[in-house]
Enzyme design. Structure first.
Site, PDB file in Angstrom:
ATOM      1  N   GLY A  45       1.020  -1.245  -0.113  1.00 35.56           N
ATOM      2  CA  GLY A  45       0.009   0.074  -0.093  1.00 35.56           C
ATOM      3  C   GLY A  45       1.024   1.288  -0.017  1.00 35.56           C
ATOM      4  O   GLY A  45       2.009   1.150   0.603  1.00 35.56           O
ATOM      5  N   GLN A  50       3.013   9.995   1.436  1.00 43.85           N
ATOM      6  CA  GLN A  50       4.337   9.346   1.332  1.00 43.85           C
ATOM      7  C   GLN A  50       5.105   9.627   0.183  1.00 43.85           C
ATOM      8  O   GLN A  50       6.395   9.429   0.122  1.00 43.85           O
ATOM      9  CB  GLN A  50       4.098   7.731   1.453  1.00 43.85           C
ATOM     10  N   CYS A  96       6.050  -0.039   7.300  1.00 42.90           N
ATOM     11  CA  CYS A  96       5.831   1.151   6.418  1.00 42.90           C
ATOM     12  C   CYS A  96       7.036   1.935   5.816  1.00 42.90           C
ATOM     13  O   CYS A  96       7.956   1.833   6.235  1.00 42.90           O
ATOM     14  CB  CYS A  96       5.302   2.364   7.581  1.00 42.90           C
ATOM     15  N   LEU A  97       6.584   1.938   4.467  1.00 40.12           N
ATOM     16  CA  LEU A  97       7.823   2.414   3.620  1.00 40.12           C
ATOM     17  C   LEU A  97       8.254   3.558   4.025  1.00 40.12           C
ATOM     18  O   LEU A  97       9.626   3.805   3.609  1.00 40.12           O
ATOM     19  CB  LEU A  97       7.262   2.484   2.188  1.00 40.12           C
ATOM     20  N   HIS A 138      -4.466   1.256   7.444  1.00 37.27           N
ATOM     21  CA  HIS A 138      -3.141   1.748   7.778  1.00 37.27           C
ATOM     22  C   HIS A 138      -2.902   3.055   6.523  1.00 37.27           C
ATOM     23  O   HIS A 138      -2.355   4.052   6.975  1.00 37.27           O
ATOM     24  CB  HIS A 138      -2.053   0.621   7.403  1.00 37.27           C
ATOM     25  N   GLU A 139      -3.532   2.652   5.338  1.00 35.94           N
ATOM     26  CA  GLU A 139      -3.056   3.726   4.341  1.00 35.94           C
ATOM     27  C   GLU A 139      -4.205   4.992   4.619  1.00 35.94           C
ATOM     28  O   GLU A 139      -3.691   5.956   4.370  1.00 35.94           O
ATOM     29  CB  GLU A 139      -3.484   3.025   2.906  1.00 35.94           C
ATOM     30  N   HIS A 142      -2.807   7.175   7.061  1.00 36.39           N
ATOM     31  CA  HIS A 142      -1.814   8.287   6.140  1.00 36.39           C
ATOM     32  C   HIS A 142      -2.684   9.305   5.758  1.00 36.39           C
ATOM     33  O   HIS A 142      -1.969  10.494   5.925  1.00 36.39           O
ATOM     34  CB  HIS A 142      -1.132   7.646   5.152  1.00 36.39           C
TER      35      HIS A 142
END
Ligand code: ZN
Length: 189
Positions: A45, A50, A96-97, A138-139, A142
């Site tokens: 995701g 991000q 998380c990226l 999670h997304e 963000h």
């Protein structure tokens, strides 16, 4: 085109993101760049903040995972609003990226009802559970300016603090392009 992923500490990750209009410029290019960036970083995701954009857009692709029922789970969420979270709480080890090398168990409800537009501006109101719900939550965090590490206990966050500081400075090894808020000038990676 692969985009740099902004790291923990960048203020864009803390903004509540804004809805976008149907004529948002070059939206389809942005969506395909976000997928390319996500695949390159082996993520499932990626949210627009991000890649430095405080807009309500995220992409998810769980479809090459070996989860039954997710064989073709590739989705774009525009102007999403979570309407309800319900079910039972469960722990899952999240990463998380934007926060490389940190993985922690996070407790969330297992079912989510969400309103969103897809990449063709078709409106959906759908219920997801299990892994689908988990990645959406999670997304979605963000685009609300939240990170999974916010959900950890104060003690756990304190224990991770030196690693957060290292990430801000770019003192982490990642094999995808990132933008670090406190990286020394001229040392972009
Ligand atoms: Zn994330």
């Amino acid at each position: 085109m692969k985009l740099p992923i902004v790291a923990y500490g960048d203020p864009v990750l803390r903004k509540k993101a804004e809805d976008i209009p149907k004529d948002y410029p070059e939206l389809q290019d942005l969506i395909s760049n976000m997928f390319e960036t996500m695949y390159n970083a082996s993520g499932v995701g990626l949210a627009a903040p991000q890649v430095g954009l405080p807009i309500r857009l995220f992409v998810i692709d769980l479809s090459d995972k070996e989860e039954p029922g997710y064989e073709s789970f590739k989705k774009v969420f525009i102007n999403a609003e979570i309407l309800e979270e319900k079910g039972v709480l469960w722990d899952f080890n999240e990463g998380c990226l934007s926060i490389p090398d940190i993985r922690e168990d996070v407790r969330r409800l297992d079912t989510v009802v969400i309103s969103y537009y897809d990449e063709n501006w078709v409106h959906h109101e759908e219920t997801f559970d299990g892994m689908g719900a988990r990645v959406i939550q999670h997304e979605y965090d963000h685009i609300e300016g939240k990170l999974f590490t916010d959900k950890l206990s104060p003690l756990r966050r304190a224990m991770l603090n030196s690693r957060f500081e290292a990430i801000k400075k770019g003192a982490v090894k990642v094999d995808y392009k990132m933008k670090f808020p406190q990286a020394p000038k001229g040392k972009k990676r």
